[in-house]
Design a protein around this motif. Structure first.
Motif, PDB file in Angstrom:
ATOM      1  N   GLY A 103      23.760  22.785  84.303  1.00 49.25           N
ATOM      2  CA  GLY A 103      23.996  21.486  83.682  1.00 49.25           C
ATOM      3  C   GLY A 103      22.719  20.729  83.398  1.00 49.25           C
ATOM      4  O   GLY A 103      22.552  20.152  82.309  1.00 49.25           O
ATOM      5  N   CYS A 183      31.881  25.369  85.982  1.00 52.48           N
ATOM      6  CA  CYS A 183      31.406  24.752  84.753  1.00 52.48           C
ATOM      7  C   CYS A 183      31.341  23.250  85.013  1.00 52.48           C
ATOM      8  O   CYS A 183      31.559  22.796  86.134  1.00 52.48           O
ATOM      9  CB  CYS A 183      32.344  25.083  83.596  1.00 52.48           C
ATOM     10  SG  CYS A 183      32.520  26.864  83.298  1.00 52.48           S
ATOM     11  N   TYR A 184      31.068  22.461  84.004  1.00 52.67           N
ATOM     12  CA  TYR A 184      30.924  21.018  84.187  1.00 52.67           C
ATOM     13  C   TYR A 184      31.996  20.276  83.403  1.00 52.67           C
ATOM     14  O   TYR A 184      32.377  20.689  82.301  1.00 52.67           O
ATOM     15  CB  TYR A 184      29.539  20.554  83.727  1.00 52.67           C
ATOM     16  CG  TYR A 184      28.423  21.064  84.614  1.00 52.67           C
ATOM     17  CD1 TYR A 184      27.892  20.272  85.633  1.00 52.67           C
ATOM     18  CD2 TYR A 184      27.930  22.352  84.458  1.00 52.67           C
ATOM     19  CE1 TYR A 184      26.888  20.749  86.462  1.00 52.67           C
ATOM     20  CE2 TYR A 184      26.934  22.837  85.281  1.00 52.67           C
ATOM     21  CZ  TYR A 184      26.415  22.037  86.283  1.00 52.67           C
ATOM     22  OH  TYR A 184      25.426  22.508  87.108  1.00 52.67           O
ATOM     23  N   VAL A 186      33.439  17.271  81.096  1.00 51.62           N
ATOM     24  CA  VAL A 186      32.835  16.734  79.867  1.00 51.62           C
ATOM     25  C   VAL A 186      32.579  15.235  80.019  1.00 51.62           C
ATOM     26  O   VAL A 186      33.523  14.447  80.121  1.00 51.62           O
ATOM     27  CB  VAL A 186      33.744  16.991  78.652  1.00 51.62           C
ATOM     28  CG1 VAL A 186      33.119  16.418  77.387  1.00 51.62           C
ATOM     29  CG2 VAL A 186      33.992  18.493  78.489  1.00 51.62           C
ATOM     30  N   SER A 220      29.603  15.809  72.950  1.00 54.29           N
ATOM     31  CA  SER A 220      29.505  16.152  74.360  1.00 54.29           C
ATOM     32  C   SER A 220      30.449  17.306  74.690  1.00 54.29           C
ATOM     33  O   SER A 220      30.073  18.262  75.386  1.00 54.29           O
ATOM     34  CB  SER A 220      29.834  14.932  75.227  1.00 54.29           C
ATOM     35  OG  SER A 220      29.794  15.257  76.596  1.00 54.29           O
ATOM     36  N   ARG A 221      31.673  17.230  74.187  1.00 58.41           N
ATOM     37  CA  ARG A 221      32.638  18.292  74.450  1.00 58.41           C
ATOM     38  C   ARG A 221      32.172  19.608  73.842  1.00 58.41           C
ATOM     39  O   ARG A 221      32.330  20.677  74.465  1.00 58.41           O
ATOM     40  CB  ARG A 221      34.018  17.923  73.892  1.00 58.41           C
ATOM     41  CG  ARG A 221      35.068  19.027  74.072  1.00 58.41           C
ATOM     42  CD  ARG A 221      36.465  18.512  73.932  1.00 58.41           C
ATOM     43  NE  ARG A 221      36.825  17.619  75.025  1.00 58.41           N
ATOM     44  CZ  ARG A 221      37.183  18.020  76.233  1.00 58.41           C
ATOM     45  NH1 ARG A 221      37.231  19.313  76.522  1.00 58.41           N
ATOM     46  NH2 ARG A 221      37.499  17.148  77.164  1.00 58.41           N
ATOM     47  N   LEU A 224      29.378  21.045  76.257  1.00 57.83           N
ATOM     48  CA  LEU A 224      29.885  21.486  77.561  1.00 57.83           C
ATOM     49  C   LEU A 224      30.856  22.648  77.413  1.00 57.83           C
ATOM     50  O   LEU A 224      30.915  23.529  78.280  1.00 57.83           O
ATOM     51  CB  LEU A 224      30.544  20.315  78.280  1.00 57.83           C
ATOM     52  CG  LEU A 224      29.633  19.427  79.145  1.00 57.83           C
ATOM     53  CD1 LEU A 224      29.018  20.228  80.298  1.00 57.83           C
ATOM     54  CD2 LEU A 224      28.532  18.755  78.339  1.00 57.83           C
ATOM     55  N   SER A 225      31.610  22.683  76.320  1.00 57.78           N
ATOM     56  CA  SER A 225      32.528  23.800  76.081  1.00 57.78           C
ATOM     57  C   SER A 225      31.752  25.076  75.783  1.00 57.78           C
ATOM     58  O   SER A 225      32.140  26.167  76.217  1.00 57.78           O
ATOM     59  CB  SER A 225      33.474  23.478  74.919  1.00 57.78           C
ATOM     60  OG  SER A 225      34.311  22.384  75.244  1.00 57.78           O
ATOM     61  N   LEU A 227      28.789  25.758  76.929  1.00 59.87           N
ATOM     62  CA  LEU A 227      28.241  26.200  78.207  1.00 59.87           C
ATOM     63  C   LEU A 227      29.311  26.926  79.018  1.00 59.87           C
ATOM     64  O   LEU A 227      29.046  27.981  79.617  1.00 59.87           O
ATOM     65  CB  LEU A 227      27.702  25.004  78.994  1.00 59.87           C
ATOM     66  CG  LEU A 227      27.187  25.310  80.414  1.00 59.87           C
ATOM     67  CD1 LEU A 227      26.092  26.359  80.391  1.00 59.87           C
ATOM     68  CD2 LEU A 227      26.693  24.021  81.082  1.00 59.87           C
ATOM     69  N   THR A 250      36.094  22.526  82.750  1.00 53.70           N
ATOM     70  CA  THR A 250      36.442  21.741  81.554  1.00 53.70           C
ATOM     71  C   THR A 250      37.945  21.696  81.340  1.00 53.70           C
ATOM     72  O   THR A 250      38.441  20.859  80.578  1.00 53.70           O
ATOM     73  CB  THR A 250      35.776  22.306  80.288  1.00 53.70           C
ATOM     74  OG1 THR A 250      36.308  23.615  80.000  1.00 53.70           O
ATOM     75  CG2 THR A 250      34.270  22.413  80.459  1.00 53.70           C
ATOM     76  N   ILE A 272      26.818  11.244  83.956  1.00 49.07           N
ATOM     77  CA  ILE A 272      27.033  12.675  84.166  1.00 49.07           C
ATOM     78  C   ILE A 272      27.508  13.041  85.576  1.00 49.07           C
ATOM     79  O   ILE A 272      27.698  14.213  85.863  1.00 49.07           O
ATOM     80  CB  ILE A 272      25.762  13.495  83.831  1.00 49.07           C
ATOM     81  CG1 ILE A 272      24.616  13.141  84.782  1.00 49.07           C
ATOM     82  CG2 ILE A 272      25.369  13.306  82.378  1.00 49.07           C
ATOM     83  CD1 ILE A 272      23.400  14.058  84.636  1.00 49.07           C
TER      84      ILE A 272
END
Length: 312
Positions: A103, A183-184, A186, A220-221, A224-225, A227, A250, A272
């Motif tokens: 991240g 994962c992170y 969003v 942003s989505r 992160l998607s 990733l 996510t 974040i």
């Protein structure tokens, strides 16, 4: 009969040295990563800690190197994390390794400016965002702002570093032990920094590239998607990344922060970092995936419930 779930007991490496009795733990995990894992007192008070919300059906211990000395800022910093490397290659045989990485690297890539200090344009291979004169057609949606050339560079970097982590694992007594990554969630790009005056992170980057505010959440989505897709593809490559298990955070319903808000909003403490309710939601779902691998049993459908996590 419903199973009784217990919070993960988290120890620092120093606390682990002083712990003489470990036989009462069914599983012992080694953890390292960024501020999503850090349980230094100031960080737990500031936002939340994903580790402390993990729960298992049997007593489980985690020794966390996150936030011990300096928090992990880049994946390559694993090499400079003496506690983590020592514990991974030491006498302890762990049941698994928990990692929270990638991240910060994504945020750093998004923050790369369009121009170098010399005034020259930063090559698209070295940044994730495009200047206005480089935007694609509106029909491309928010992808018009995104540098696929830079993303290819990031993917190469992340894959190489993941392979390095696996090689560290396989060079010692923990060869072949499962590595668990998340994962992170969003985030909403917004002017919400941390108490230590760091951040915000994505908000100034999107502003600097003049990306319309109406597209910030979708941008942003997208990042992160991408990733999450990358990490899951690595985990699916069983020959290239053996025993790597990735949980797609996510897909966990997280209450988004309000655009323009500067403090706690939705399930977020700042731009974040999740607050306790956000960590609770992701950790409860991730716990099931981790235990399914550790126990060798099929993943159960219902998520465990419970209160806040605890330290050992």
């Amino acid at each position: 009969m419903e199973s009784r779930f217990e919070h993960l007991v988290c120890l620092t490496p120093d606390e682990f040295k002083r712990r003489s009795e470990l036989s009462n733990f069914r599983w012992k995990l080694l953890a390292h990563g960024d501020s999503w894992f850090s349980f230094a007192a100031q960080r737990v008070d500031a936002h939340a800690n994903l580790l402390e919300e993990l729960v298992f059906s049997q007593p489980t211990l985690a020794v966390s190197c996150a936030g011990h000395h300096n928090a992990l800022r880049r994946m390559v910093d694993l090499e400079g994390a003496p506690d983590f490397v020592r514990l991974l290659d030491g006498e302890v045989v762990w049941d698994g390794v928990l990692l929270s990485v990638g991240g910060n690297d994504l945020v750093a890539a998004a923050q790369v400016p369009a121009s170098l200090p010399s005034g020259e344009i930063t090559p698209l291979t070295l940044r994730l965002l495009r200047k206005q004169t480089e935007w694609g057609p509106p029909s491309a949606g928010v992808s018009r702002y995104f540098s696929e050339e830079g993303w290819a560079t990031y993917c190469e970097y992340l894959r190489a570093n993941l392979k390095h982590v696996l090689s560290l694992r396989d060079d010692g007594p923990n060869k072949g032990k499962p590595i668990f990554m998340h994962c992170y969630a969003v985030p909403t790009p917004r002017p919400a920094g941390a108490e230590d005056a760091s951040g915000p992170w994505l908000y100034p980057a999107l502003k600097a590239y003049a990306i319309p505010q109406a597209d910030w959440a979708a941008m942003s989505r997208l990042m992160l998607s991408k990733l999450a897709t990358l990490l899951k593809a690595c985990a699916a490559d069983k020959d290239g990344y053996p025993q790597l298990h990735v949980f797609d955070s996510t897909q966990v319903p997280i209450a988004p922060a309000a655009l323009g808000s500067s403090g706690i909003s939705g399930d977020w403490h700042n731009e974040i970092h999740l607050n306790h309710s956000g960590c609770f939601k992701i950790a409860r779902a991730w716990s099931l995936h981790i235990e399914a691998v550790l126990s060798g049993k099929p993943l159960v459908a219902a998520a465990p419930t419970g209160g806040r996590g605890r330290r050992g």
